[in-house]
Write a protein that holds these residues in place. Structure first.
Motif: not given
Length: 171
Positions: A14-37
């Motif tokens: 993986p490339e150097t990772r930047r800190e996750l912001d609130a939108i990134d974290r929300r996207i990750l949460r949503l995709l865990q339960t709505h991967a086909r969205a």
């Protein structure tokens, strides 16, 4: 959104990772339960326009935050209703046996998870089988013959109180 991240990128460092912001974290949460969205739905949920939302999802995939997308099956409906946890005491006296064990575990489909753990045993395996007879065959013909396996203890799950594949995403 149901596409799988390219496996070449998954295996690459993986490339150097930047800190996750609130939108990134929300996207990750949503995709865990709505991967086909759809991307449009996801963008609306995180209050972005579709293009920047898709760019974020692709970056999260590229950076390894999203490893893959998958369908979660009902084990009973596909013929594997019995859940068994097997604890394995490992024989460390043989050189290279751990690598052989890992390779052998990967080839046994009924072993859906295997983790090295601390405590009185070395590994815990989560196993799915059709019935106790199928488990007995699996145990005798495969598990007990795995490289390094010295002793096993098995426990049949009577009820699945909580299951899932979600990973908590810190705020």
């Amino acid at each position: 959104m149901a596409a799988r991240p390219p496996s070449a990128e998954k295996s690459a460092a993986p490339e150097t990772r930047r800190e996750l912001d609130a939108i990134d974290r929300r996207i990750l949460r949503l995709l865990q339960t709505h991967a086909r969205a759809t991307n449009q739905w996801l963008a609306a949920q995180v209050e972005l326009s579709p293009t920047p939302c898709l760019e974020r999802v692709r970056r999260l995939e590229r950076e390894g935050y999203i490893r893959e997308y998958q369908a979660i099956l009902d084990p009973t409906r596909v013929g594997y209703p019995m859940l068994i946890f097997a604890f394995v005491l490992f024989d460390r006296a043989v050189d290279g046996v751990y690598e052989q064990f890992r390779a052998a575990i990967a080839e046994i489909g009924e072993i859906v998870e295997c983790h090295m753990i601390t405590g009185d045993v070395d590994f815990i395996m989560k196993i799915r089988v059709a019935d106790i007879g199928a488990f007995r065959v699996l145990l005798e013909d495969k598990i007990l013959k795995l490289p390094g396996v010295r002793i096993t203890h098995s426990y049949v799950a009577m009820d699945e109180v909580k299951t899932g594949v979600s990973t908590p995403v810190a705020d």
